[in-house]
Design an enzyme around this catalytic site. Structure first.
Site, PDB file in Angstrom:
ATOM      1  N   ARG A  91       0.855  -1.189   0.000  1.00  0.00           N
ATOM      2  CA  ARG A  91       0.000   0.000   0.000  1.00  0.00           C
ATOM      3  C   ARG A  91       0.883   1.229   0.000  1.00  0.00           C
ATOM      4  NH1 ARG A  91      -5.367   0.519  -0.496  1.00  0.00           N
ATOM      5  NH2 ARG A  91      -5.175   2.388   0.788  1.00  0.00           N
ATOM      6  N   HIS A 109      12.704  -3.459  -0.133  1.00  0.00           N
ATOM      7  CA  HIS A 109      12.306  -3.309  -1.526  1.00  0.00           C
ATOM      8  C   HIS A 109      13.202  -4.199  -2.386  1.00  0.00           C
ATOM      9  CE1 HIS A 109      10.547  -1.481  -5.028  1.00  0.00           C
ATOM     10  NE2 HIS A 109      11.758  -1.356  -5.533  1.00  0.00           N
ATOM     11  N   GLU A 174      16.944 -10.974   0.654  1.00  0.00           N
ATOM     12  CA  GLU A 174      16.002 -10.216   1.494  1.00  0.00           C
ATOM     13  C   GLU A 174      15.908 -10.857   2.867  1.00  0.00           C
ATOM     14  OE1 GLU A 174      12.189  -9.072  -0.163  1.00  0.00           O
ATOM     15  OE2 GLU A 174      12.907  -9.422  -2.193  1.00  0.00           O
TER      16      GLU A 174
END
Ligand code: GRF
Length: 215
Positions: A91, A109, A174
């Site tokens: 979002r 990211h 990640e």
């Protein structure tokens, strides 16, 4: 011990990496809650199975971004978080929300920011023909996928790669760098000061990870 709240939207593999690090004794935090904007996020069930409080605040039930963000912040703040961790939270957040959590809001990211903000990062990296790709943990600012960089990991882009293989290679990294960044915050070795990341001196060369595949 610091309280963290993790925000997810989907499968929650980065959340799982944080839970696993905590369970292994490598992440000294209290995971106070996991909150999703989607009731059907698979990660909610994973969190509950780990005994973590799991909530959703369905964005579809709100007229606009500000109203949803206010309800989300209210849900988050009942857990008094020292840190809010966006882990695949899909979002765009309003400026008011981001300011409310300034210095205690992290995002991961799947690119080497500032390259490839936004969606479809792996396909875009392939389309551009870059040889190195990766992932970034950063403090969140009101601009999308932007903000002071805490840690990055680089992976090679191979001629044989497609979006799936490249995404998997990045995702492995990640799962290394997010627990690392959260640990630094938990240990007071990381903070945001005048818009810049301050890391404890001994970490100076730990914030740039080159995956073994590059070496
Ligand atoms: C990750 O690639 C993350 O970097 C991006 O969305 C994906 C979420 O994956 N923001 P998961 O839900 O953590 O498995």
């Amino acid at each position: 011990m610091k309280n963290i709240v993790i925000l997810i939207s989907g499968r929650g593999s980065n959340m799982e990496a944080l839970i696993a690090a905590r369970d292994a004794g490598n992440l000294p935090v209290n995971i106070a809650a996991v909150i999703s904007n989607r009731p059907d996020a698979a990660g909610l069930e994973t969190a509950m199975k780990s005994g973590i409080v799991a909530h959703f605040v369905d964005h579809k039930g709100f007229a606009g971004r500000e109203a949803f963000d206010a309800a989300l912040a209210e849900c988050i703040d009942q857990f008094s978080p020292d840190l809010v961790v966006l882990a695949g939270f899909m979002r765009i957040l309003s400026e008011g929300f981001v300011r409310h959590y300034e210095g205690r809001l992290l995002n991961i990211h799947p690119s080497l920011l500032p390259s490839f903000p936004g969606l479809h990062t792996h396909q875009r990296a392939l389309d551009e023909g870059v040889r190195i790709h990766g992932c970034t943990v950063h403090f969140v600012t009101p601009a999308l996928d932007h903000g002071p960089v805490i840690i990055q990991a680089a992976v090679p882009v191979l001629d044989s790669d497609d979006e799936t293989s490249l995404a998997a290679r990045v995702l492995r990294q990640e799962h290394r760098i997010y627990p690392q960044a959260v640990r630094w915050f938990a240990e007071d070795k990381l903070r945001l000061e005048d818009g810049r990341v301050r890391l404890a001196a001994e970490l100076a060369d730990s914030a740039a990870l080159i995956s073994p595949e590059v070496r």
